[in-house]
Write an enzyme that holds these catalytic residues in place. Structure first.
Site, PDB file in Angstrom:
ATOM      1  N   ASN A 111      18.947  32.870  19.998  1.00 47.34           N
ATOM      2  CA  ASN A 111      18.896  31.828  18.975  1.00 47.34           C
ATOM      3  C   ASN A 111      18.941  32.383  17.557  1.00 47.34           C
ATOM      4  O   ASN A 111      19.061  31.624  16.598  1.00 47.34           O
ATOM      5  CB  ASN A 111      17.642  30.967  19.159  1.00 47.34           C
ATOM      6  CG  ASN A 111      17.710  30.118  20.418  1.00 47.34           C
ATOM      7  OD1 ASN A 111      18.790  29.848  20.943  1.00 47.34           O
ATOM      8  ND2 ASN A 111      16.565  29.700  20.917  1.00 47.34           N
ATOM      9  N   ARG A 120      26.993  24.375  22.190  1.00 42.62           N
ATOM     10  CA  ARG A 120      26.488  23.579  21.090  1.00 42.62           C
ATOM     11  C   ARG A 120      26.283  24.395  19.812  1.00 42.62           C
ATOM     12  O   ARG A 120      26.547  23.917  18.711  1.00 42.62           O
ATOM     13  CB  ARG A 120      25.161  22.947  21.506  1.00 42.62           C
ATOM     14  CG  ARG A 120      24.503  22.218  20.384  1.00 42.62           C
ATOM     15  CD  ARG A 120      23.536  21.183  20.854  1.00 42.62           C
ATOM     16  NE  ARG A 120      23.508  20.159  19.830  1.00 42.62           N
ATOM     17  CZ  ARG A 120      24.293  19.108  19.824  1.00 42.62           C
ATOM     18  NH1 ARG A 120      25.146  18.909  20.793  1.00 42.62           N
ATOM     19  NH2 ARG A 120      24.239  18.229  18.843  1.00 42.62           N
ATOM     20  N   VAL A 173      10.188  16.981  21.405  1.00 42.19           N
ATOM     21  CA  VAL A 173      11.334  17.479  20.642  1.00 42.19           C
ATOM     22  C   VAL A 173      12.658  16.939  21.178  1.00 42.19           C
ATOM     23  O   VAL A 173      13.492  16.431  20.427  1.00 42.19           O
ATOM     24  CB  VAL A 173      11.341  19.020  20.620  1.00 42.19           C
ATOM     25  CG1 VAL A 173      12.540  19.551  19.836  1.00 42.19           C
ATOM     26  CG2 VAL A 173      10.032  19.552  20.023  1.00 42.19           C
ATOM     27  N   CYS A 176      24.288  22.965  26.757  1.00 43.97           N
ATOM     28  CA  CYS A 176      23.306  22.456  27.714  1.00 43.97           C
ATOM     29  C   CYS A 176      23.163  20.946  27.602  1.00 43.97           C
ATOM     30  O   CYS A 176      23.228  20.379  26.519  1.00 43.97           O
ATOM     31  CB  CYS A 176      21.940  23.097  27.474  1.00 43.97           C
ATOM     32  SG  CYS A 176      21.825  24.815  28.004  1.00 43.97           S
TER      33      CYS A 176
END
EC number: 2.5.1.7
Length: 433
Positions: free
Chosen positions: A23, A95, A329, A119
């Protein structure tokens, strides 16, 4: 079709090395597009399918990319004229590739990017990214599966994010580095990966202040240059091995783990009975004979990370008593539980929460991963279950974990990866590298 084959019941024991953060590296790769002088050279780069996909995206934009997997080294040279369009062929698969939009808009004044894929976790809208670009003066259009942004000159602005989105924070921050004047972004994401990106941008000549706090200020500059940077450790991979150690009653040293990045997880592991020992060269997790139940709510950083939710629910299922996990989230992030039910998990979903009744007698079964972290959760359950567990859809696992089964096997797990034919017969088994 490849599957993981797991024979449960073995405690994990030993030391494990953690890779650079997925990330963190993906937006930093995108940030290299901002450098009009000199290459961006990255070390501690994880060897993951997402990194290869982002490499393809950058190449499609006419950047030159060299990836030395032996050295975990990646060089990106964007000094030449770039293409403004990130094609559907690449972007639809991942993404995170939406983060090339900010750098392209800043560097070229024009970006056309296919709607992102990746995902299957909720809708994950990109509205916050686009509102930020509009605030900086860009005109946004959407048609035929593409988002297009244009601006003769981006101009600094005050921007408030309705939600502290990691991707939106990264994209707007990168776009603002070459904007005229000062940009202030409030209610931003505070993750360590945001700080890592800001550090790279500042090495490139940007003026980014406040990363890691709720407000980031960017003073625009006229150009950015190449630099060298080592990617921060992957706190989610580290946390996954910590949970696996606790689940299997193991004793694992997670090398060079950063406690500051995993405070909520370490706190919950201790609450559930695990020993959490900070050592000179990492964090040691010793699993208890009997896990205690816990109640957890996912929140933006520095709260409990949503990317650890699936793995943690697998652990909560093993606790003696009733636990609760509340996901605030993302929606649709309990899909792994249906697969865990095939392994005899007992739970009840109520809105954003799941009530987990433990401990079940987990039994091996064939299960399919629905996303990256679901794959990790199913593997953790398989390490504890009685009998053989087969995990499929390994392409998700490969997006975020390097040599996952080899690392687990080095810790004592009975796990292998094999290819199966259409009739379900095993063809080959991969050896431990």
């Amino acid at each position: 079709m490849e599957k993981l084959i797991i024979q449960g019941g073995q405690p994990l024991v030993g030391d494990v090395h953690i890779e650079g953060a997925k990330n963190a590296v993906l937006p930093i790769m995108a940030a290299a597009l901002l450098a009009s002088k000199g290459p961006v050279e990255l070390t501690n780069v994880p060897i993951l399918s997402d990194v290869f996909m982002m490499q393809d995206v950058l190449k499609s934009l006419d950047a030159r990319v060299k990836f030395d997997e032996q050295r975990n080294y990646l060089m990106i040279d964007a000094n030449q004229p770039l293409n403004f369009e990130a094609a559907f062929e690449y972007v639809s698969k991942m993404r995170a590739s939406i983060v090339v939009m900010g750098p392209l808009l800043a560097r070229l004044g024009h970006a056309r990017v296919a709607m992102p894929g990746g995902c299957a976790i909720g809708s994950r809208p990109v509205d916050l990214h686009l509102k930020g670009f509009e605030a900086l003066g860009a005109t946004i259009t959407q048609s035929h599966g593409y988002i297009e942004a244009k601006a003769d000159q981006l101009v600094g602005a005050n921007i408030y994010l309705d939600f502290p989105s990691v991707g939106a924070t990264q994209n707007i921050m990168m776009a603002a580095t070459l904007a005229k004047g000062t940009t202030v972004i409030e209610n931003v994401a505070r993750e360590p990966e945001i700080v890592d990106l800001a550090n790279v941008l500042n090495k490139m000549g940007a003026k980014v202040f406040g990363a890691g706090t709720e407000e980031i200020r960017i003073e625009g500059v006229t150009e950015l240059k190449g630099t060298e940077h080592s990617i921060v450790q992957d706190r989610i991979e580290a946390g996954t091995f910590m949970i696996a150690a606790a689940a299997t009653k193991g004793n694992v040293l997670v090398e060079e783990a950063i406690s500051e990045h995993n405070k909520p997880l370490l706190s919950k592991l201790a609450e559930m009975g695990a020993q959490v020992i900070e050592e000179e060269n990492g964090i040691r997790i010793i699993g208890p004979d009997e896990l205690k139940p816990s109640n957890i709510k996912t929140l933006p950083y520095p709260g409990f990370p949503t990317d650890m939710q699936a793995q943690m629910t697998a652990l909560q299922l093993m606790a003696h008593g009733t636990s609760v996990m509340t996901e605030t989230v993302f929606e649709n992030r309990f899909m792994h539980l249906e697969e865990l039910r095939r392994m005899n998990a007992d739970y009840q979903i109520e809105g954003q929460s799941v009530i987990l009744y433990g401990p079940p007698e987990l039994t091996g079964a064939e299960v399919a991963a629905s996303d990256l972290r679901a794959a990790a959760a199913l593997v953790i359950a398989g390490l504890v279950a009685n009998g053989e567990t087969l995990v499929t859809n390994l392409q998700y696992m490969d997006r975020g974990y390097y040599h996952f089964h080899q690392k687990l096997r080095a810790l004592g797990a009975h796990i292998s990866r094999a290819d199966f034919d259409e009739a379900g017969h095993r063809k080959t088994t991969q050896k431990l590298a």
